[in-house]
Design a protein around this motif. Structure first.
Motif, PDB file in Angstrom:
ATOM      1  N   ILE A 171      34.870  11.752 -44.662  1.00  0.00           N
ATOM      2  CA  ILE A 171      34.437  13.104 -44.292  1.00  0.00           C
ATOM      3  C   ILE A 171      35.319  13.603 -43.145  1.00  0.00           C
ATOM      4  N   GLY A 172      35.546  12.725 -42.139  1.00  0.00           N
ATOM      5  CA  GLY A 172      36.428  13.079 -41.012  1.00  0.00           C
ATOM      6  C   GLY A 172      37.827  13.435 -41.482  1.00  0.00           C
ATOM      7  N   GLU A 173      38.312  12.704 -42.478  1.00  0.00           N
ATOM      8  CA  GLU A 173      39.649  12.950 -43.025  1.00  0.00           C
ATOM      9  C   GLU A 173      39.731  14.338 -43.662  1.00  0.00           C
ATOM     10  N   LYS A 174      38.656  14.729 -44.371  1.00  0.00           N
ATOM     11  CA  LYS A 174      38.616  16.061 -44.987  1.00  0.00           C
ATOM     12  C   LYS A 174      38.597  17.171 -43.933  1.00  0.00           C
ATOM     13  N   VAL A 175      37.835  16.960 -42.851  1.00  0.00           N
ATOM     14  CA  VAL A 175      37.783  17.950 -41.763  1.00  0.00           C
ATOM     15  C   VAL A 175      39.189  18.174 -41.208  1.00  0.00           C
ATOM     16  N   LYS A 176      39.909  17.074 -41.003  1.00  0.00           N
ATOM     17  CA  LYS A 176      41.295  17.153 -40.511  1.00  0.00           C
ATOM     18  C   LYS A 176      42.165  17.949 -41.495  1.00  0.00           C
ATOM     19  N   GLU A 177      41.986  17.647 -42.783  1.00  0.00           N
ATOM     20  CA  GLU A 177      42.734  18.322 -43.845  1.00  0.00           C
ATOM     21  C   GLU A 177      42.486  19.834 -43.824  1.00  0.00           C
ATOM     22  N   PHE A 178      41.206  20.213 -43.722  1.00  0.00           N
ATOM     23  CA  PHE A 178      40.846  21.637 -43.698  1.00  0.00           C
ATOM     24  C   PHE A 178      41.479  22.347 -42.505  1.00  0.00           C
ATOM     25  N   ASN A 179      41.450  21.679 -41.344  1.00  0.00           N
ATOM     26  CA  ASN A 179      42.020  22.277 -40.132  1.00  0.00           C
ATOM     27  C   ASN A 179      43.521  22.499 -40.277  1.00  0.00           C
ATOM     28  N   LYS A 180      44.140  21.600 -41.046  1.00  0.00           N
ATOM     29  CA  LYS A 180      45.594  21.672 -41.216  1.00  0.00           C
ATOM     30  C   LYS A 180      46.002  22.724 -42.238  1.00  0.00           C
ATOM     31  N   ASN A 181      45.302  22.732 -43.414  1.00  0.00           N
ATOM     32  CA  ASN A 181      45.758  23.625 -44.480  1.00  0.00           C
ATOM     33  C   ASN A 181      44.947  24.920 -44.633  1.00  0.00           C
ATOM     34  N   GLY A 182      43.795  25.013 -43.917  1.00  0.00           N
ATOM     35  CA  GLY A 182      42.986  26.229 -43.954  1.00  0.00           C
ATOM     36  C   GLY A 182      42.324  26.516 -45.287  1.00  0.00           C
ATOM     37  N   GLU A 183      42.344  25.523 -46.198  1.00  0.00           N
ATOM     38  CA  GLU A 183      41.794  25.738 -47.536  1.00  0.00           C
ATOM     39  C   GLU A 183      40.284  26.009 -47.493  1.00  0.00           C
ATOM     40  N   HIS A 184      39.586  25.280 -46.619  1.00  0.00           N
ATOM     41  CA  HIS A 184      38.145  25.452 -46.485  1.00  0.00           C
ATOM     42  C   HIS A 184      37.743  25.470 -45.023  1.00  0.00           C
ATOM     43  N   LYS A 185      36.587  26.055 -44.766  1.00  0.00           N
ATOM     44  CA  LYS A 185      35.986  26.031 -43.430  1.00  0.00           C
ATOM     45  C   LYS A 185      34.842  25.019 -43.473  1.00  0.00           C
ATOM     46  N   PHE A 186      34.962  23.957 -42.674  1.00  0.00           N
ATOM     47  CA  PHE A 186      33.947  22.905 -42.662  1.00  0.00           C
ATOM     48  C   PHE A 186      32.659  23.424 -42.030  1.00  0.00           C
ATOM     49  N   LEU A 187      31.561  23.293 -42.762  1.00  0.00           N
ATOM     50  CA  LEU A 187      30.263  23.752 -42.260  1.00  0.00           C
ATOM     51  C   LEU A 187      29.339  22.598 -41.892  1.00  0.00           C
ATOM     52  N   PHE A 188      29.367  21.538 -42.713  1.00  0.00           N
ATOM     53  CA  PHE A 188      28.450  20.425 -42.483  1.00  0.00           C
ATOM     54  C   PHE A 188      28.864  19.265 -43.382  1.00  0.00           C
ATOM     55  N   GLY A 189      28.663  18.045 -42.873  1.00  0.00           N
ATOM     56  CA  GLY A 189      28.935  16.857 -43.678  1.00  0.00           C
ATOM     57  C   GLY A 189      27.854  15.829 -43.439  1.00  0.00           C
ATOM     58  N   PHE A 190      27.493  15.107 -44.499  1.00  0.00           N
ATOM     59  CA  PHE A 190      26.499  14.049 -44.294  1.00  0.00           C
ATOM     60  C   PHE A 190      26.595  12.971 -45.352  1.00  0.00           C
ATOM     61  N   GLU A 191      26.011  11.815 -45.034  1.00  0.00           N
ATOM     62  CA  GLU A 191      25.919  10.702 -45.971  1.00  0.00           C
ATOM     63  C   GLU A 191      24.481  10.193 -45.987  1.00  0.00           C
ATOM     64  N   GLU A 192      24.117   9.503 -47.060  1.00  0.00           N
ATOM     65  CA  GLU A 192      22.727   9.067 -47.231  1.00  0.00           C
ATOM     66  C   GLU A 192      22.280   8.097 -46.138  1.00  0.00           C
TER      67      GLU A 192
END
Length: 578
Positions: A383-404
């Motif tokens: 999840i942290g890796e995806k947040v980094k990815e979004f910040n870099k490429n601007g493809e998505h705005k991270f709103l929330f992440g969770f695991e069970e």
């Protein structure tokens, strides 16, 4: 081979007489074998193991060896080394401070500067410190929610997220080059300070972190005007959350916070909780006794390194009920999206991230609000890796992440699950629903009625030692190649093999690639939309089975789960004995 290693340790001049006595007093040959038949594995989560002498245990020697590998990796990756620093944090576990210092002094002996927290802190604060202090890496000494005999060593990259597969493999390659565990570098604490290699950090990081956590509130006016209305019982479960959680909530205006005194102080023996995990309802027994008099709106507890949080609420009969990690995640997903929609603030490219073993109810909610849902492998590092990815490429705005497994994150200044952040959002959500005349349990039931009664279950099977490791491999081989494509009369429609990166449609016999890192995990989806996942644990001698069903009511979902569970256990026993 293991005997030779055992004798080397007993005869080493680097090991104290007390440590040698520990080894000499082992009477069981199997115990000697288990301690020395291999090195403690360094995986994507770093190290985790029982604290004791031996190559397959966590101790200052295995910690130093892992850190020497990290030092070599950093010196090679950032040639020159002048601007390399590593930030280090630790929790309340036995030996956490000693292991943190052992790691720090190895790095310093290699000429790498270290920022070491002055006392225990939550793991997410280390993630924050890495980025805030522009460190090239971070280390946390913690075994999260494991029993007291365990400790661990987690490595973070310069983005503040746990190192993922490629970096972990590279660090491991350097660790494996170290032939002599007792030859790694170290220096004295005083010399490290004198040479300005060791920097002690504290309040300045705490203050900036807490300010950023407070900024994540969505209904700020509601908190400002009504925070006094919420009555809270909180337990840190003898861990590192006590000060930061209470300080953050206090600064936001929540005054009615009652801490569980018996579990307030840090204590690595966890005297009131054999298994210090908010997933275990027993850790809330003392809080529930307090609740009889205090009558709180909400009870919650954080694990020893304060990255997981468990929540207890009143059900329709007025009884306190522990929410699952999935249930808290569903509530937060809906609360965040509905609040943003009300404020007309949902970004067009908004995204929610969850893991492949986490409830599909979140996908239904996200779809309802026009928000993308993204699945990643199990482990918050992805999840942290995806947040980094979004910040870099601007493809998505991270709103929330969770695991069970009770981990949640909002904001992008931390790149790991964060129970300090989660506690503020959970309190805000509970306060909001209270102003609407309902509690969190009632809000959850409303979501189930709207989106479907999802029920999930986790079964953990412990298989210790060398034989257990082999059994786990056999189980995965059986399920991968020999299992039938039906559970009674319900067809398995899809098999996702994350090790082979293949999704197979078993109805029309087609295949498509899975664009996630390779991992020894299998997921089976049935035609009634129930599913199960089989995954060997990366940090414990366990194999984990994740189950999910959908019912037309809570009772229907409960009944379906009981039947499904018995079927999956039958398959597992076939695999285990096959």
């Amino acid at each position: 081979m293991y005997r030779e290693k055992y004798e080397n340790w007993i005869n080493s001049s680097f090991i104290s007489e007390m440590e040698k006595e520990e080894l000499k007093n082992i009477k069981d040959e199997k115990e000697i074998e288990d301690r020395f038949y291999k090195d403690l594995e360094f995986g994507t989560g770093g190290l985790r193991g029982i604290m004791a002498m031996g190559t397959n245990r966590i101790n200052i020697y295995t910690v130093r060896k892992a850190t020497q590998g990290l030092s070599d990796y950093l010196l090679n990756r950032y040639a020159g080394g002048e601007n390399i620093s590593v930030s280090i944090g630790y929790d309340s576990r036995l030996n956490s401070r000693e292991f943190a210092q052992a790691a720090a002094l190895n790095l310093c002996a290699n000429g790498i500067k270290v920022n070491l927290f002055d006392s225990l802190r939550p793991t997410p604060m280390l993630s924050y410190a890495v980025r805030e202090l522009k460190s090239k890496a971070g280390i946390v000494i913690t075994a999260s929610h494991n029993p007291k005999q365990y400790n661990g060593y987690k490595v973070y990259g310069e983005d503040g997220g746990q190192v993922t597969d490629a970096a972990a493999k590279e660090i491991l390659s350097y660790i494996e080059k170290i032939d002599d565990i007792f030859s790694v570098k170290t220096m004295s604490f005083d010399n490290a300070r004198e040479e300005k290699l060791l920097n002690i950090i504290g309040e300045e990081i705490d203050k900036s972190y807490i300010e950023k956590v407070k900024s994540l509130g969505i209904r700020k006016e509601l908190i400002k005007s009504r925070a006094d209305d919420l009555k809270i019982i909180y337990t840190p479960i003898h861990g590192s959350g006590n000060i930061p959680v209470r300080r953050t909530l206090g600064e936001l205006g929540y005054k009615n916070i009652y801490v569980v005194k018996e579990q307030e102080k840090p204590d690595g023996n966890f005297p009131t909780a054999q298994y210090p995990n908010p997933e275990d309802p027993k850790v809330f027994n003392i809080a529930l006794d307090m609740a009889k008099e205090i009558k709180p709106d909400i009870i919650f507890g954080t694990d020893p390194d304060c990255d997981r949080i468990g929540v207890v609420v009143k059900n329709e009969n007025g009884e306190y009920k522990t929410l699952t990690g999935n249930q808290t995640g569903i509530l937060l997903t809906h609360y965040i999206l509905s609040s943003l929609k009300e404020l007309n603030a949902i970004p067009k490219n908004g995204a929610i991230i969850k893991t492949i073993v986490t409830t599909e109810a979140a996908a239904k909610i996200a779809e309802d609000y026009g928000v993308k849902i993204i699945d990643v492998l199990t482990g918050f590092k992805y999840i942290g890796e995806k947040v980094k990815e979004f910040n870099k490429n601007g493809e998505h705005k991270f709103l929330f992440g969770f695991e069970e497994s009770y981990g949640y994150l909002a904001g992008d200044f931390v790149r790991d699950k964060d129970a300090v952040i989660a506690s503020t959002l959970i309190c805000e959500m509970a306060l909001y629903y209270k102003t609407k005349g309902i509690n969190l349990y009632e809000a959850l039931m409303n979501l189930y009625k709207k989106y479907g009664f999802y029920k999930e279950k986790l079964i953990s099977v412990e298989l210790k030692g060398k034989e257990g490791h082999e059994k786990i491999e056999n189980v995965m081989q059986y399920l991968r190649h020999s299992m039938k494509n039906k559970l009674d009369n319900i067809k398995i429609v899809k098999k996702l093999d994350y090790k082979l990166s293949l999704e197979k449609n078993l109805i029309n016999i087609t295949e498509r690639p899975i664009s996630l890192p390779k991992s020894n995990v299998l997921k089976f989806i049935l035609e009634d939309k129930s599913w199960f996942v089989v995954r060997p644990s990366g940090t414990e001698p366990k194999i984990k089975l994740y189950l999910s069903v959908i019912g037309s009511s809570m009772d229907d979902a409960d009944n379906k789960m009981e039947i499904f569970k018995s079927k999956i256990e039958e398959i597992f026993h076939e695999a285990y004995n096959g």
